[in-house]
Scaffold this motif. Structure first.
Motif, PDB file in Angstrom:
ATOM      1  N   ASP A  74      -7.912  -5.334  -7.800  1.00 36.79           N
ATOM      2  CA  ASP A  74      -6.755  -4.994  -6.978  1.00 36.79           C
ATOM      3  C   ASP A  74      -5.874  -6.213  -6.745  1.00 36.79           C
ATOM      4  O   ASP A  74      -6.160  -7.318  -7.232  1.00 36.79           O
ATOM      5  CB  ASP A  74      -7.181  -4.334  -5.663  1.00 36.79           C
ATOM      6  N   THR A  76       0.848  -1.184   0.000  1.00 37.34           N
ATOM      7  CA  THR A  76       0.000   0.000   0.000  1.00 37.34           C
ATOM      8  C   THR A  76       0.881   1.231   0.000  1.00 37.34           C
ATOM      9  O   THR A  76       1.663   1.448   0.934  1.00 37.34           O
ATOM     10  CB  THR A  76      -0.924   0.022   1.236  1.00 37.34           C
ATOM     11  N   ARG A  88      -5.928   3.774  -7.704  1.00 33.96           N
ATOM     12  CA  ARG A  88      -6.145   3.100  -6.419  1.00 33.96           C
ATOM     13  C   ARG A  88      -5.645   1.660  -6.474  1.00 33.96           C
ATOM     14  O   ARG A  88      -5.000   1.170  -5.535  1.00 33.96           O
ATOM     15  CB  ARG A  88      -7.638   3.107  -6.072  1.00 33.96           C
ATOM     16  N   TRP A  95      -4.630   0.743  -2.824  1.00 37.40           N
ATOM     17  CA  TRP A  95      -5.697   1.381  -2.055  1.00 37.40           C
ATOM     18  C   TRP A  95      -7.023   0.665  -2.307  1.00 37.40           C
ATOM     19  O   TRP A  95      -7.194   0.006  -3.348  1.00 37.40           O
ATOM     20  CB  TRP A  95      -5.834   2.845  -2.465  1.00 37.40           C
TER      21      TRP A  95
END
Length: 355
Positions: free
Chosen positions: A197, A2, A293, A298
């Motif tokens: 992600d 992150t 992101r 994120w």
């Protein structure tokens, strides 16, 4: 991984997609470093650092990698070797080189889509005139001959029918490795934009209906007029593809819709996509922010559509209309390109539509 605000996100490529990605990254507090071979490019004015270098420049890639915490791409034809060199230096590249390698070769792309459980139009690889003749006999006379590599916005393609001269079509592609793909009598074209992600979590945008002219996207209208079950199937198939690629970032998967319900996969783009530009105005979280992101580790943002919308590309001299006229037609985004040329995307408009 992150990334904290203030970390540096590297972008390979400096076109309008890089410009919009950089804007999203800067709004979230990141620094942006871009590497591209062009001197004057749309994204150059929207970054903290700019390295002008060829993608094959080993020294430039090494220095670029050392200056970045993570790297992403703004177009699918970044050489895979450049991505691998950055990854070998210990800097994550998202999406990965495998996704780029598959998308850069139409034959590999078709094989991968089919292996991932998607249905494609009948196709055959073509490496010679004899291959083309055999493929046309197997597929039928109405088909599209496409180069396996490069080719964008209708370039590197020849449409064939019963009266076409196959030798002339083959010569027209200069003998480049190609595929022959059956013509699909579709009712509409749609695209599914999905963000994934590093943990495998996914969000999916409402699919738009896309309209092309001369092989170039002219407009996208969202939501596409489709039954809910078809929309959910399209989203699920995009999820299957992203999972198979172990993809991180935003990916666009294009479909032909046949007989109102059947989905034929056309191609995918391992990047943010022109058919999703309306998401900036019409969604809770746009495609550019969700890509940033995802690559930064994120949480993904809400892709909910806040209102129906239409995106219209400004192509070539379209962007030379009076500014007052352009502004009256919708929310205007110009890409900062210096010269308008036929077929060149100069900007776009987004309009809110009645429910």
């Amino acid at each position: 991984m992150t990334l904290p605000p203030g970390a540096t996100i590297g972008i390979l490529g400096a076109g309008q997609l890089g410009r919009m990605l950089a804007g999203a990254a800067i709004r979230l507090g990141f620094r942006v470093h871009i590497l591209a071979p062009e001197d004057a490019a749309p994204a150059r004015a929207t970054c903290h650092a700019y390295t002008r270098a060829d993608y094959g420049d080993a020294g430039a890639l090494s220095a670029f990698a050392a200056a970045c915490d993570v790297v992403t791409v703004e177009f699918e034809n970044v050489p895979v070797a450049a991505v691998e060199a950055i990854a070998a230096a210990g800097v994550p590249v998202r999406p990965n080189g495998r996704a780029l390698a598959v998308a850069q070769d139409r034959a590999e792309e078709k094989r991968f889509l089919e292996a991932a459980g998607l249905v494609c139009a009948p196709w055959r690889p073509v490496d010679s005139l004899a291959d083309l003749e055999a493929a046309a006999a197997a597929i039928g006379p109405k088909a599209i001959l496409k180069t396996r590599r490069q080719g964008y916005d209708g370039k590197g393609q020849r449409r064939l029918d019963a009266g076409s001269d196959l030798a002339e079509a083959w010569q027209g592609l200069s003998g480049a490795p190609a595929i022959l793909e059956a013509h699909v009598a579709f009712e509409m074209e749609i695209s599914v934009l999905i963000a994934r992600d590093g943990e495998g979590a996914r969000i999916t945008y409402t699919p738009p209906q896309n309209h092309h002219a001369m092989g170039i996207l002219r407009r996208s209208r969202v939501p596409a007029p489709l039954p809910g079950a078809v929309v959910e199937e399209a989203k699920a198939l995009a999820g299957q593809l992203a999972d198979q690629l172990d993809y991180i970032g935003v990916l666009a998967l294009e479909f032909f819709v046949v007989s109102g319900r059947r989905l034929i996969a056309n191609e995918f783009a391992p990047r943010v996509h022109n058919s999703g530009h309306w998401s900036v105005e019409a969604c809770e979280t746009c495609q550019f922010e969700n890509h940033i992101r995802a690559v930064a580790g994120w949480p993904l943002g809400d892709p909910a559509l806040r209102f129906p919308a239409e995106m219209e590309n400004l192509i070539g001299e379209d962007a030379e209309a009076p500014v007052a006229d352009l502004l009256s037609r919708g929310r205007l985004t110009l890409y900062g390109k210096q010269a308008a040329r036929p077929g060149r995307k100069m900007g776009h408009l987004v309009r809110r539509l009645a429910p």
